[in-house]
Design a protein around this motif. Structure first.
Motif, PDB file in Angstrom:
ATOM      1  N   UNK A   1       0.828  -1.204   0.000  1.00 27.77           N
ATOM      2  CA  UNK A   1       0.000   0.000   0.000  1.00 27.77           C
ATOM      3  C   UNK A   1       0.864   1.257   0.000  1.00 27.77           C
ATOM      4  N   UNK A   2       1.976   1.197   0.725  1.00 24.90           N
ATOM      5  CA  UNK A   2       2.858   2.356   0.797  1.00 24.90           C
ATOM      6  C   UNK A   2       3.488   2.636  -0.565  1.00 24.90           C
ATOM      7  N   UNK A   3       3.878   1.560  -1.251  1.00 26.38           N
ATOM      8  CA  UNK A   3       4.460   1.724  -2.582  1.00 26.38           C
ATOM      9  C   UNK A   3       3.470   2.396  -3.527  1.00 26.38           C
ATOM     10  N   UNK A   4       2.211   1.949  -3.483  1.00 28.03           N
ATOM     11  CA  UNK A   4       1.190   2.535  -4.349  1.00 28.03           C
ATOM     12  C   UNK A   4       0.852   3.953  -3.898  1.00 28.03           C
ATOM     13  N   UNK A   5       0.845   4.189  -2.589  1.00 29.21           N
ATOM     14  CA  UNK A   5       0.536   5.533  -2.088  1.00 29.21           C
ATOM     15  C   UNK A   5       1.575   6.546  -2.554  1.00 29.21           C
ATOM     16  N   UNK A   6       2.837   6.136  -2.650  1.00 26.67           N
ATOM     17  CA  UNK A   6       3.889   7.049  -3.081  1.00 26.67           C
ATOM     18  C   UNK A   6       3.941   7.205  -4.594  1.00 26.67           C
ATOM     19  N   UNK A   7       3.808   6.073  -5.320  1.00 29.59           N
ATOM     20  CA  UNK A   7       4.038   6.097  -6.755  1.00 29.59           C
ATOM     21  C   UNK A   7       2.773   5.962  -7.581  1.00 29.59           C
ATOM     22  N   UNK A   8       1.627   5.650  -6.979  1.00 26.77           N
ATOM     23  CA  UNK A   8       0.371   5.577  -7.705  1.00 26.77           C
ATOM     24  C   UNK A   8       0.428   4.620  -8.878  1.00 26.77           C
ATOM     25  N   UNK A   9      -0.051   5.073 -10.029  1.00 25.21           N
ATOM     26  CA  UNK A   9      -0.108   4.198 -11.200  1.00 25.21           C
ATOM     27  C   UNK A   9       1.279   3.771 -11.660  1.00 25.21           C
ATOM     28  N   UNK A  10       2.328   4.551 -11.317  1.00 23.90           N
ATOM     29  CA  UNK A  10       3.680   4.164 -11.727  1.00 23.90           C
ATOM     30  C   UNK A  10       4.067   2.836 -11.082  1.00 23.90           C
ATOM     31  N   UNK A  11       3.602   2.615  -9.858  1.00 20.71           N
ATOM     32  CA  UNK A  11       3.963   1.397  -9.128  1.00 20.71           C
ATOM     33  C   UNK A  11       3.284   0.158  -9.673  1.00 20.71           C
ATOM     34  N   UNK A  12       2.286   0.326 -10.537  1.00 20.98           N
ATOM     35  CA  UNK A  12       1.551  -0.833 -11.048  1.00 20.98           C
ATOM     36  C   UNK A  12       2.252  -1.488 -12.223  1.00 20.98           C
TER      37      UNK A  12
END
Length: 771
Positions: A368-379
């Motif tokens: 969740x933290x990774x997605x919270x920081x990077x949003x769609x980039x993390x996907x």
């Protein structure tokens, strides 16, 4: 990009992830590496070693060959170009690529990032990029390439953003590259003229920052906010910087103390967790200071972040904190069970210390933290290439990361008539930073911005067909189209069937979304004679014209000249259907129905009968349905209050004069008759099926409604004995019809036919005294 590049000086200190990026990238070192030229083909160039290191941290098995080839092409094509700071131009795409590598972008995005300015600023063509790196990289580079001012003039910037948003609708990685590009240019904006700095900062504030927020890329969004804050509000920025510096010099740190206390609580509970302090960025500190309205305390300069392994552990941490510490219940939010529209998930809570300081705590998993920081980039890459051509861009593909707000934006932008309308509407749309979800009766959902109304829901669901919307039910209750919707509401839109339906101008006052406003404005612009048509209806001030919009925005369709259909009392004894409209003519005179479509209704009303008016309680004539009673010699009368018909369950009561009145058992009069001690008489239905019944119909006002309704009734074989149409209330009209049917079995089909008339939303049997 090149037009925005200047020097590496920033307007002020940079914190958080930005500080880590700044520490790892030395523009002068990159410049020297660029001047040395490309490396040998069999090894990775030293200049992109830091990019490769950051990339491998997220993707250990990534193939770095595309990055090497992209570097060779980018470096050779940009060789000799310099930024305004004096640095080799290649340092810009390198810095942009490093930002994306730190966020965890996959190889295709990084490859396109290294090449993102080649087509715009060098002799490299899109076809060359496609031949060398494939259709996907070609699409991404094309998506972020600016349109030329020589071709578009002043519209170049808005049209570039329009092009970029359309490309983002097919591949969100386009906007990821643009955001990283803008971040590096904002970091290096110092040598630009002040007026140009301000112009770029305002576009960043109004467009890029909201897009970063909506795509969930918080790491970019927060640094962009600070950089814009420093340029547009230098005095407030400096004051905030002083607050941060003063707090950093304090000997006591309440955040550190509470962090250690939280670690102890979680250790005792056996929950493995990482507890870190997250300092607030400049804009967040500034907002907190304005919100508090007092001098900030130490705990106001940051928040605690608790990272755990599993979703269930998040709630375990929450339970321990609320058990062992003093929670501030009003600060609790669960964005895990209900994620934000930008993919964000986390638990938010706050705990209070004994000295009154309140510390905010964020609880989330590492993912969740990774997605919270990077949003769609993390996907990563959400697409799968076609079997025939792996990795090819499929123009028909649907992006699983494409949120509802982006779909709506793409819908309305296509209808924007010019660049100025698009640009101003885009800024307004992006300023709406919260989204709600409303449910449809068929189980579907609509995503709408906060503050949206039923008008917006209609255009979101039906597009321009929403011109025919007559009204709405919200959570089962009738509502005006101006009703503001709340998250979780259920909305049923009541639609007319007229293909030539016209929206009301008043709807513009209640349209909150660009899609609704543009559709209504486009209709008005293509119907310039509408205003004169409205003047031709003959309606005076204060009169009611069916179909005209009420101030509340209820009902669709603007009445045309000659199409006004009055409502009031329809009398079988009149030579033709007529009605009185309150205030519609001097002295309240009767106005004849103006449409020949009423001819079938007039035929049905042609037989003479006693008049019926809304303020009179005239009992209906006895029906001819054969009701048998257990009282010899009694006269049977079917009650006018509930007009029973076979096969209704009925009950009889003896009244004066040897009369037995027959009621439906659910009639409200039954309890009153029993309370008065009336003698109950056994009743049953005989063989005759002919009956008389009173029906209530509720509708929205519109032209020709009365004619259409009575025509539908006549088509079912109903003889209208009397009809009453009450004065309208907020565009809603209530009709009462007493009809004679040759067979009681026709009643259900009659009621269905009445409900199917456009604008009629309910038909029911009479159930109250004095119907």
């Amino acid at each position: 990009m090149s037009a925005e590049a200047t020097n590496p000086a920033t307007p002020g200190p940079v914190t958080g992830a930005a500080a880590r990026w700044r520490a790892r990238i030395d523009l002068r070192r990159l410049g020297r590496a660029a001047l040395l030229g490309p490396a040998a083909r069999d090894r990775l160039p030293a200049a992109i070693g830091h990019v490769a290191e950051a990339h491998r941290a997220h993707h250990p098995d990534a193939d770095l060959e595309p990055l090497r080839r992209a570097w060779v092409l980018a470096e050779s094509s940009h060789r000799g170009q310099m930024r305004k700071s004096g640095e080799p131009y290649i340092t810009h795409p390198l810095a942009v690529t490093l930002i994306l590598a730190e966020l965890g972008a996959e190889t295709t995005t990084l490859t396109a990032s290294l090449l993102h300015d080649t087509v715009e600023d060098t002799e490299v063509t899109l076809d060359q990029v496609g031949e060398e790196f494939g259709a996907e990289v070609r699409f991404l580079v094309d998506g972020v390439t600016k349109l030329e001012k020589v071709d578009y003039g002043a519209a170049a910037e808005p049209e570039t953003f329009r092009k970029m948003l359309v490309a983002t609708g097919n591949d969100v990685r386009v906007m990821s590259i643009k955001l990283a590009d803008r971040l590096h240019n904002m970091r290096t904006l110092g040598v630009m003229r002040p007026e140009k700095q301000a112009r770029i900062a305002k576009v960043t504030r109004d467009v890029l920052i909201p897009l970063a927020e909506r795509l969930g890329v918080q790491a970019l969004k927060t640094e962009l906010e600070d950089l814009v804050f420093a340029i547009l509000h230098p005095e407030e920025y400096e004051h905030t910087r002083e607050l941060i510096v003063d707090n950093a010099s304090r000997e006591d740190d309440p955040l550190a103390e509470i962090a250690e206390e939280v670690r102890g609580v979680l250790r005792e509970a056996g929950i493995q967790a990482e507890v870190v302090i997250r300092p607030r960025h400049f804009v967040s500190v500034h907002r907190t200071a304005r919100k508090r309205g007092r001098r900030l305390r130490g705990a106001d300069f940051g928040r605690l972040l608790v990272l755990v392994g599993e979703d269930a552990d998040c709630y375990g941490v929450l339970g321990e904190l609320h058990t062992c510490m003093t929670p501030v219940v009003s600060e609790f939010k669960d964005f895990i069970a209900v994620p934000k529209f930008n993919l964000y998930q986390s638990l938010h809570t706050a705990v209070a210390r004994g000295d009154g300081q309140v510390v905010e705590v964020l609880i989330r998993t590492h993912q969740m933290h990774k997605v919270a920081e990077a949003g769609v980039v993390a996907l990563g890459n959400p697409y799968v290439g076609s079997p025939e051509e792996p990795g090819a861009v499929d123009e028909e593909r649907v992006d699983p990361t494409r949120p509802g707000w982006l779909s709506r934006l793409l819908d309305w932008q296509a209808a924007a008539p010019d660049a100025d309308t698009f640009w101003s509407t885009l800024r307004e749309d992006l300023a709406q930073d919260r989204e709600i979800t409303v449910f449809r009766p068929d189980g579907g959902t609509l995503g709408l911005p906060e503050g949206a109304t039923c008008v917006d829901a209609a255009y979101a669901q039906y597009g321009e067909d929403a011109h025919a919307c007559l009204g709405a039910r919200v959570n089962g209750r009738l509502a005006t189209l101006s009703t503001v919707l709340k998250d979780g509401d259920t909305v049923q839109l009541l639609m007319g069937q007229d293909p030539a339906a016209e929206p009301s101008k008043e709807w513009l006052e209640h349209a909150h979304t660009p899609a609704a406003r543009i559709a209504i404005q486009r209709w008005i612009a293509t119907h310039p004679t509408q205003e004169s048509a409205e003047r031709g209806t003959g309606g005076e001030s204060g009169s009611f014209v069916p179909g005209a919009a009420a101030p509340e925005g209820v009902g669709g369709g603007v009445a045309k000249a000659g199409a006004t259909e009055p409502v009031g009392v329809v009398d079988r004894g009149a030579s033709q259907a007529s009605a009185v409209v309150a205030g519609s003519a001097p002295g309240g005179s009767a106005l004849p129905a103006a449409d020949d479509k009423a001819a079938p209704a007039r035929a049905a009303l042609a037989e003479p009968a006693s008049a019926s008016a809304p303020d009179q309680q005239t009992p209906a004539r006895p029906g001819t349905a054969n009701a048998l009673v257990d009282q010899p010699g009694a006269t049977v009368r079917l009650a006018g209050c509930c007009t029973p018909v076979p096969p209704d369950e009925i009950i009889g009561f003896a009244v004066r004069g040897g009369v037995v009145t027959v009621h439906r058992v659910e009639c409200a009069a039954v309890a009153r008759m029993q309370g008065m001690g009336r003698k109950e008489v056994g009743v049953s239905w005989g063989d005759s099926a002919e009956c008389r019944v009173t029906l209530f119909a509720e509708s929205f006002g519109r032209p020709h409604l009365l004619a259409d309704l009575t025509e539908a009734m006549a088509g079912e074989g109903a003889e209208i004995v009397s009809a009453t149409v009450e004065p309208p209330s907020q565009q809603r009209v209530r009709h009462t019809y007493t009809v004679q049917l040759p067979d009681a079995a026709l009643l259900p089909s009659l009621m269905r036919a009445m409900r199917n008339v456009a604008g009629v939303y309910d038909v029911s049997r009479a159930q109250t005294p004095g119907a």
